[in-house]
Design an enzyme around this catalytic site. Structure first.
Site, PDB file in Angstrom:
ATOM      1  N   GLU A 193      -5.241  -4.998  10.941  1.00 45.69           N
ATOM      2  CA  GLU A 193      -4.228  -3.971  11.161  1.00 45.69           C
ATOM      3  C   GLU A 193      -4.530  -3.240  12.462  1.00 45.69           C
ATOM      4  O   GLU A 193      -5.378  -2.331  12.482  1.00 45.69           O
ATOM      5  CB  GLU A 193      -4.236  -2.962  10.006  1.00 45.69           C
ATOM      6  CG  GLU A 193      -3.925  -3.555   8.659  1.00 45.69           C
ATOM      7  CD  GLU A 193      -3.351  -2.511   7.692  1.00 45.69           C
ATOM      8  OE1 GLU A 193      -2.263  -2.741   7.171  1.00 45.69           O
ATOM      9  OE2 GLU A 193      -3.991  -1.463   7.501  1.00 45.69           O
ATOM     10  N   GLY A 206       2.210   2.342  10.740  1.00 50.14           N
ATOM     11  CA  GLY A 206       3.130   3.457  10.545  1.00 50.14           C
ATOM     12  C   GLY A 206       3.886   3.873  11.791  1.00 50.14           C
ATOM     13  O   GLY A 206       4.496   4.940  11.814  1.00 50.14           O
ATOM     14  N   ASN A 243       0.857  -1.192   0.000  1.00 48.66           N
ATOM     15  CA  ASN A 243       0.000   0.000   0.000  1.00 48.66           C
ATOM     16  C   ASN A 243       0.891   1.240   0.000  1.00 48.66           C
ATOM     17  O   ASN A 243       1.481   1.582   1.026  1.00 48.66           O
ATOM     18  CB  ASN A 243      -0.888  -0.045   1.263  1.00 48.66           C
ATOM     19  CG  ASN A 243      -1.706   1.218   1.454  1.00 48.66           C
ATOM     20  OD1 ASN A 243      -1.825   2.048   0.553  1.00 48.66           O
ATOM     21  ND2 ASN A 243      -2.259   1.375   2.654  1.00 48.66           N
ATOM     22  N   SER A 262       3.395  -1.994  10.354  1.00 47.18           N
ATOM     23  CA  SER A 262       4.862  -1.979  10.523  1.00 47.18           C
ATOM     24  C   SER A 262       5.525  -3.317  10.187  1.00 47.18           C
ATOM     25  O   SER A 262       6.457  -3.731  10.864  1.00 47.18           O
ATOM     26  CB  SER A 262       5.222  -1.520  11.933  1.00 47.18           C
ATOM     27  OG  SER A 262       4.761  -0.197  12.158  1.00 47.18           O
ATOM     28  N   HIS A 305      -9.594   1.144   5.369  1.00 43.43           N
ATOM     29  CA  HIS A 305      -8.288   1.336   6.013  1.00 43.43           C
ATOM     30  C   HIS A 305      -8.465   2.276   7.212  1.00 43.43           C
ATOM     31  O   HIS A 305      -9.276   3.208   7.165  1.00 43.43           O
ATOM     32  CB  HIS A 305      -7.296   1.925   5.006  1.00 43.43           C
ATOM     33  CG  HIS A 305      -5.883   1.918   5.506  1.00 43.43           C
ATOM     34  ND1 HIS A 305      -5.426   2.844   6.405  1.00 43.43           N
ATOM     35  CD2 HIS A 305      -4.855   1.085   5.264  1.00 43.43           C
ATOM     36  CE1 HIS A 305      -4.153   2.574   6.696  1.00 43.43           C
ATOM     37  NE2 HIS A 305      -3.782   1.511   6.008  1.00 43.43           N
ATOM     38  N   GLU A 328      -6.791   4.680   8.232  1.00 40.01           N
ATOM     39  CA  GLU A 328      -6.597   6.106   7.925  1.00 40.01           C
ATOM     40  C   GLU A 328      -7.871   6.699   7.319  1.00 40.01           C
ATOM     41  O   GLU A 328      -8.220   7.852   7.589  1.00 40.01           O
ATOM     42  CB  GLU A 328      -5.390   6.275   6.976  1.00 40.01           C
ATOM     43  CG  GLU A 328      -4.078   6.069   7.732  1.00 40.01           C
ATOM     44  CD  GLU A 328      -2.929   5.557   6.893  1.00 40.01           C
ATOM     45  OE1 GLU A 328      -2.999   5.583   5.652  1.00 40.01           O
ATOM     46  OE2 GLU A 328      -1.923   5.119   7.502  1.00 40.01           O
ATOM     47  N   LYS A 375      -0.003   4.266  -0.233  1.00 41.84           N
ATOM     48  CA  LYS A 375      -0.696   5.437   0.347  1.00 41.84           C
ATOM     49  C   LYS A 375      -0.539   6.648  -0.588  1.00 41.84           C
ATOM     50  O   LYS A 375      -0.450   6.459  -1.803  1.00 41.84           O
ATOM     51  CB  LYS A 375      -0.184   5.701   1.767  1.00 41.84           C
ATOM     52  CG  LYS A 375      -0.228   4.433   2.623  1.00 41.84           C
ATOM     53  CD  LYS A 375      -0.045   4.669   4.092  1.00 41.84           C
ATOM     54  CE  LYS A 375      -0.089   3.327   4.815  1.00 41.84           C
ATOM     55  NZ  LYS A 375      -0.045   3.448   6.241  1.00 41.84           N
TER      56      LYS A 375
HETATM   57  P1  PGA Z   1       2.763   0.384   7.683  1.00 46.81           P
HETATM   58  O1  PGA Z   1       1.314   0.547   7.020  1.00 46.81           O
HETATM   59  O2  PGA Z   1       3.351  -0.903   7.135  1.00 46.81           O
HETATM   60  O3  PGA Z   1       3.537   1.589   7.233  1.00 46.81           O
HETATM   61  O4  PGA Z   1       2.572   0.314   9.135  1.00 46.81           O
HETATM   62  C1  PGA Z   1       0.454  -0.546   6.865  1.00 46.81           C
HETATM   63  C2  PGA Z   1      -0.828  -0.085   6.220  1.00 46.81           C
HETATM   64  O5  PGA Z   1      -1.248   1.044   6.480  1.00 46.81           O
HETATM   65  O6  PGA Z   1      -1.476  -0.811   5.449  1.00 46.81           O
END
Ligand code: PGA
Length: 255
Positions: free
Chosen positions: A166, A172, A10, A210, A96, A98, A12
């Site tokens: 997640e 992140g 992803n 992460s 997601h 976010e 983003k």
């Molecule tokens: P990250 O993001 O690996 O940077 O933690 C995962 C995601 O948002 O799908």
């Protein structure tokens, strides 16, 4: 035969035409096509057509980060599921954390988006996960069960859905959940899927939050983990290839 692990990157809201072309070229040089894993690249909408062209004949799949629930109409700034399918996507991330937190996405809307995605031939990657506060107060299991109950269509099955677990506090942040906790919640998700639809066996459940080359092997080896949804590390070709190789049980090739 067991289905291959899925490694989805992803991106983003990152990368432009040139930087994304360089990343894809590095991934190809590093042997992304030879992986046993099913690899999905999920760029921002502006890059979908370009990446679709660059990955054709590589065996790598394309996904999008979101879609609107309606197929067409006066929805300025939105992209529909059939537009994504016609741009070459096979997958779409829905719900997601976010989008839930920053854009007010509700379980109801995620469910409507899921229906629309399935109608257009896309496989939704539906994200669920608890907040830090829910984890600390022992509500993680209930929070995730509620998301699954409310976001998924009744006919959910292994041909029309992927789940990504997640934990919000791991996205992140550089923190990952402990293998025992991942195993426990993935088992819980499996049971919740069965309660939703007894014919839901085999739906892949990815872990995200992460995932890095350093922790990928010990997460991907867990019994109910069907792959990973990778954010930050998918922007670095060496790291993303190392995660793909960890999923395929291979060692790294120099790029
Ligand atoms: P990250 O993001 O690996 O940077 O933690 C995962 C995601 O948002 O799908």
């Amino acid at each position: 035969m067991a289905s291959p692990p899925i490694i989805a990157g992803n991106w983003k809201m990152n990368l432009l035409l040139e930087s994304s072309t360089k990343l894809i070229s590095d991934l190809k040089k590093g042997g992304i096509s030879n992986s046993r894993a099913r690899v999905v690249i999920i760029p921002p909408a502006t890059l979908l057509s370009s990446i679709a062209y660059q990955i054709k004949d590589t065996g790598v799949f394309l996904g999008a980060q979101n879609c609107h629930e309606e197929l067409a109409g006066a929805f300025t700034g939105e992209v529909s599921a059939d537009m994504l399918a016609s741009a070459g996507c096979n997958y779409v991330i829905l719900g997601h954390s976010e989008r839930r937190m920053l854009f007010g996405e509700t379980n109801d809307r995620i469910k409507a988006k899921m229906s629309s995605a399935i109608k257009c031939g896309l496989t939704p990657i539906v994200c669920v996960g608890e907040s830090l506060q829910q984890r600390e107060s022992g509500e993680a299991m209930d929070a995730v069960r509620k998301q699954l109950e409310e976001c998924l269509v009744d006919e959910v099955n292994k041909n029309n859905c992927i789940i990504a677990y997640e934990p919000i506090w791991a996205v992140g942040t550089g923190q990952t959940a402990e293998p025992d906790d991942i195993e426990e919640i993935h088992r819980h998700i499996r049971n919740a899927l069965k309660a939703k639809n007894p014919n839901s066996d085999g739906i892949p459940i990815l872990y995200g939050g992460s995932v890095k080359p350093e922790n990928a092997s010990k997460i991907l080896v867990l019994p109910e983990v069907g792959g990973a949804l990778v954010g930050g590390a998918s922007l670095n070709p060496k790291d993303f290839l190392a995660i793909i190789n960890a999923a395929s049980g291979k060692s790294e090739k120099k790029i």
